[in-house]
Design a protein around this motif. Structure first.
Motif, PDB file in Angstrom:
ATOM      1  N   HIS A  97      41.537  53.814  44.750  1.00  0.00           N
ATOM      2  CA  HIS A  97      42.142  55.007  44.130  1.00  0.00           C
ATOM      3  C   HIS A  97      41.065  56.232  44.510  1.00  0.00           C
ATOM      4  O   HIS A  97      40.328  56.467  44.077  1.00  0.00           O
ATOM      5  N   GLY A  98      41.430  56.888  45.789  1.00  0.00           N
ATOM      6  CA  GLY A  98      40.607  57.889  46.230  1.00  0.00           C
ATOM      7  C   GLY A  98      39.061  57.362  46.425  1.00  0.00           C
ATOM      8  O   GLY A  98      38.828  56.586  47.309  1.00  0.00           O
ATOM      9  N   MET A  99      38.152  57.922  45.483  1.00  0.00           N
ATOM     10  CA  MET A  99      36.785  57.535  45.635  1.00  0.00           C
ATOM     11  C   MET A  99      36.493  55.908  45.011  1.00  0.00           C
ATOM     12  O   MET A  99      35.225  55.798  45.095  1.00  0.00           O
ATOM     13  N   LEU A 100      37.271  55.594  44.285  1.00  0.00           N
ATOM     14  CA  LEU A 100      37.102  54.467  43.549  1.00  0.00           C
ATOM     15  C   LEU A 100      37.875  53.198  44.257  1.00  0.00           C
ATOM     16  O   LEU A 100      38.842  53.381  44.952  1.00  0.00           O
ATOM     17  N   GLY A 101      37.344  51.785  44.003  1.00  0.00           N
ATOM     18  CA  GLY A 101      37.959  50.831  44.709  1.00  0.00           C
ATOM     19  C   GLY A 101      37.497  49.436  43.749  1.00  0.00           C
ATOM     20  O   GLY A 101      36.664  49.500  43.171  1.00  0.00           O
ATOM     21  N   TYR A 102      38.371  48.549  44.225  1.00  0.00           N
ATOM     22  CA  TYR A 102      37.926  47.172  43.566  1.00  0.00           C
ATOM     23  C   TYR A 102      38.313  45.995  44.498  1.00  0.00           C
ATOM     24  O   TYR A 102      39.099  46.109  45.401  1.00  0.00           O
ATOM     25  N   ILE A 103      37.444  44.801  44.346  1.00  0.00           N
ATOM     26  CA  ILE A 103      37.792  43.652  44.789  1.00  0.00           C
ATOM     27  C   ILE A 103      37.777  42.681  43.735  1.00  0.00           C
ATOM     28  O   ILE A 103      36.710  42.509  43.176  1.00  0.00           O
ATOM     29  N   PHE A 104      38.933  41.714  43.511  1.00  0.00           N
ATOM     30  CA  PHE A 104      38.934  40.676  42.675  1.00  0.00           C
ATOM     31  C   PHE A 104      39.152  39.423  43.526  1.00  0.00           C
ATOM     32  O   PHE A 104      39.703  39.369  44.365  1.00  0.00           O
ATOM     33  N   THR A 105      38.516  38.455  42.831  1.00  0.00           N
ATOM     34  CA  THR A 105      38.570  37.092  43.798  1.00  0.00           C
ATOM     35  C   THR A 105      38.693  35.943  42.838  1.00  0.00           C
ATOM     36  O   THR A 105      38.248  36.027  41.661  1.00  0.00           O
ATOM     37  N   ASP A 106      39.695  35.042  43.281  1.00  0.00           N
ATOM     38  CA  ASP A 106      39.834  33.887  42.544  1.00  0.00           C
ATOM     39  C   ASP A 106      39.747  32.725  43.930  1.00  0.00           C
ATOM     40  O   ASP A 106      40.792  32.430  44.533  1.00  0.00           O
ATOM     41  N   LEU A 107      38.679  32.451  44.052  1.00  0.00           N
ATOM     42  CA  LEU A 107      38.560  31.523  45.175  1.00  0.00           C
ATOM     43  C   LEU A 107      38.365  29.972  44.655  1.00  0.00           C
ATOM     44  O   LEU A 107      37.886  29.196  45.298  1.00  0.00           O
ATOM     45  N   ILE A 108      38.710  29.777  43.227  1.00  0.00           N
ATOM     46  CA  ILE A 108      38.877  28.602  42.775  1.00  0.00           C
ATOM     47  C   ILE A 108      37.477  27.812  42.350  1.00  0.00           C
ATOM     48  O   ILE A 108      37.035  27.795  41.317  1.00  0.00           O
ATOM     49  N   LYS A 109      37.151  27.221  43.583  1.00  0.00           N
ATOM     50  CA  LYS A 109      35.757  26.577  43.606  1.00  0.00           C
ATOM     51  C   LYS A 109      35.291  26.732  44.745  1.00  0.00           C
ATOM     52  O   LYS A 109      35.814  26.555  46.015  1.00  0.00           O
TER      53      LYS A 109
END
Length: 325
Positions: free
Chosen positions: A135-147
Motif C-alpha cells: 500500500h504505497g510506502m507500506l507492505g506486509y508478508i504473512f506466512t503459514d509454512l505449517i512446520k
C-alpha cells in the motif's frame, strides 16, 4: 550446492503479477528455481506501467497481462520451467486438484476472504503459503509454512545452547550438536505456524512487546490490518475526508482488538495512507519482493529459520519488523 539442488526441484505458484508479484518472480527466476507458474486473470490497466517492468512499452491496455510478459520473464533465465494460467483466480485458489501440483504457493494482493480461503486449502494439502501486498510506502508478508526445521552452524557461546529452549513463542531449539573441532554448534530450530485466519484476532502482541515498545509500534501495523477491512472498490468511491474518517474509525477498532494504544495511529499516518491505499509503489515493492524471495530460498534451503509469521514494512520509518501473531 544443497540449496541449489532444492531450488532445482521446487515447483512454485505465484498468484497475481502486480508490483510485488513482479519483484518476487524476477528474484526467483534469477535465483534458479526449477518450475514457476503464474496465475493472473487480469487485463492491463494504465497504472500497471508505473510498477510492472515486464510489460512491453506499447499500447496494450485492456489485453490479458500474462501472455504479454511471459517471454520477457523467460529471457531472465531460460532454464526455468515457466508457465502461465489466466483462469479465474477466485475459482483456482479453491481447487485442490490445481493447487496440489505445487510445493509452495506465493499469493500477492489478495483480499482478506480470498487469503483465508486459499490458506484453508493449502493447509489441507500441507503446502507452505506466503501472502504479500503493498500500500504505497507500506507492505506486509504473512506466512503459514505449517512446520519447518532449519539447521545452521553457530559460534560456540559462553554457555552451550540447550535442546528445548524457546527462542520465541513459535521457534524452539530441537537439537544441538558440536562439530568435529568443537568450536561450533549445529543448531536445529523448529518453527510452528498458525493459519492466517488467526492473524486477524490475535492477542499475542502485548505478550511480545513491553509498554514502551507498544507505544513506539509503527502505525503501519494497525493501518495495514485496517485496510483488510476496507475494500478497494469502497475507497475508490469516497472523498478523501471520508476515507480519513473511515480509516480512523477502523484503526481504532483494530488497535483495541490487538491491544495496541490508539495513539500509535497519528493523523499524519492516516492522511498518508488515505492517499496511498492499494497503490503500487515500485521501491516498496522491490524491498518487499526481495525480502520474500530471499525468505523462500532460505525456507527451501533448510539453513535458516524463515519469517514467522508477520512481516510489516514501514518505508516512512525505514523499518521492517517481524511479529508472531
Amino acid at each position: 550446492m544443497a540449496t541449489q539442488l532444492r531450488l532445482r526441484s521446487a515447483k512454485i505458484l505465484v498468484i497475481n503479477l502486480g508490483a510485488a508479484g513482479t519483484e518476487v518472480v524476477k528474484n526467483l527466476v534469477l535465483g534458479g528455481i526449477n518450475s514457476l507458474e503464474i496465475l493472473d486473470d487480469s487485463s492491463v490497466v494504465e497504472d500497471d506501467f508505473s510498477s510492472q517492468f515486464f510489460l512491453p512499452n506499447e499500447n496494450v491496455v485492456g489485453k490479458l497481462k500474462l501472455p504479454l510478459v511471459i517471454d520477457r520473464i523467460k529471457d531472465l533465465n531460460n532454464r526455468v520451467n515457466l508457465s502461465i494460467n489466466t483462469h479465474n483466480i477466485s475459482e483456482s485458489i479453491l481447487s485442490e486438484g490445481y493447487l496440489s501440483k505445487f510445493d509452495l504457493v506465493i499469493a500477492t494482493e489478495l483480499k482478506k476472504d480470498e487469503m483465508i480461503q486459499l490458506n484453508e486449502v493449502t493447509r489441507k494439502l500441507n503446502i507452505p503459503l506466503y501472502v504479500s501486498g503493498v500500500h504505497g510506502m507500506l507492505g506486509y508478508i504473512f506466512t503459514d509454512l505449517i512446520k519447518h526445521e532449519s539447521t545452521s552452524e553457530k559460534d560456540l557461546g559462553n554457555q552451550p545452547r540447550e535442546t528445548g529452549t524457546k527462542l520465541s513463542p513459535s521457534k524452539t531449539i530441537t537439537k544441538v550438536e558440536l562439530n568435529s573441532t568443537k568450536d561450533k554448534e549445529l543448531v536445529t530450530v523448529s518453527d510452528e505456524f498458525v493459519e492466517l485466519q488467526h492473524f486477524f484476532v490475535s492477542k499475542n502482541l502485548p505478550t511480545q512487546l513491553n509498554r514502551r515498545q507498544m507505544k513506539r509500534l509503527s502505525a503501519a501495523f494497525p493501518l495495514i490490518f485496517s485496510l483488510f477491512e476496507c475494500k478497494k472498490e469502497q475507497l475508490e468511491n469516497m472523498k478523501t475526508e471520508e476515507i480519513v474518517a473511515l480509516l480512523r474509525d477502523t484503526s481504532n477498532r483494530i488497535c483495541d482488538l490487538f491491544g495496541i494504544p490508539q495513539t500509535v495511529v497519528t493523523d499524519s499516518s492516516i492522511e498518508a495512507v488515505s492517499q496511498q491505499a492499494y497503490t503500487e509503489f515500485t521501491p516498496s515493492a522491490a524491498i518487499l519482493g526481495g525480502a520474500l524471495a530471499q525468505d523462500v530460498i532460505q525456507f527451501l534451503s533448510g539453513k535458516e529459520s524463515p519469517i514467522n509469521n508477520c512481516l510489516i514494512l514501514d518505508a516512512f520509518r525505514s523499518e521492517i519488523s517481524i511479529y508472531v501473531l
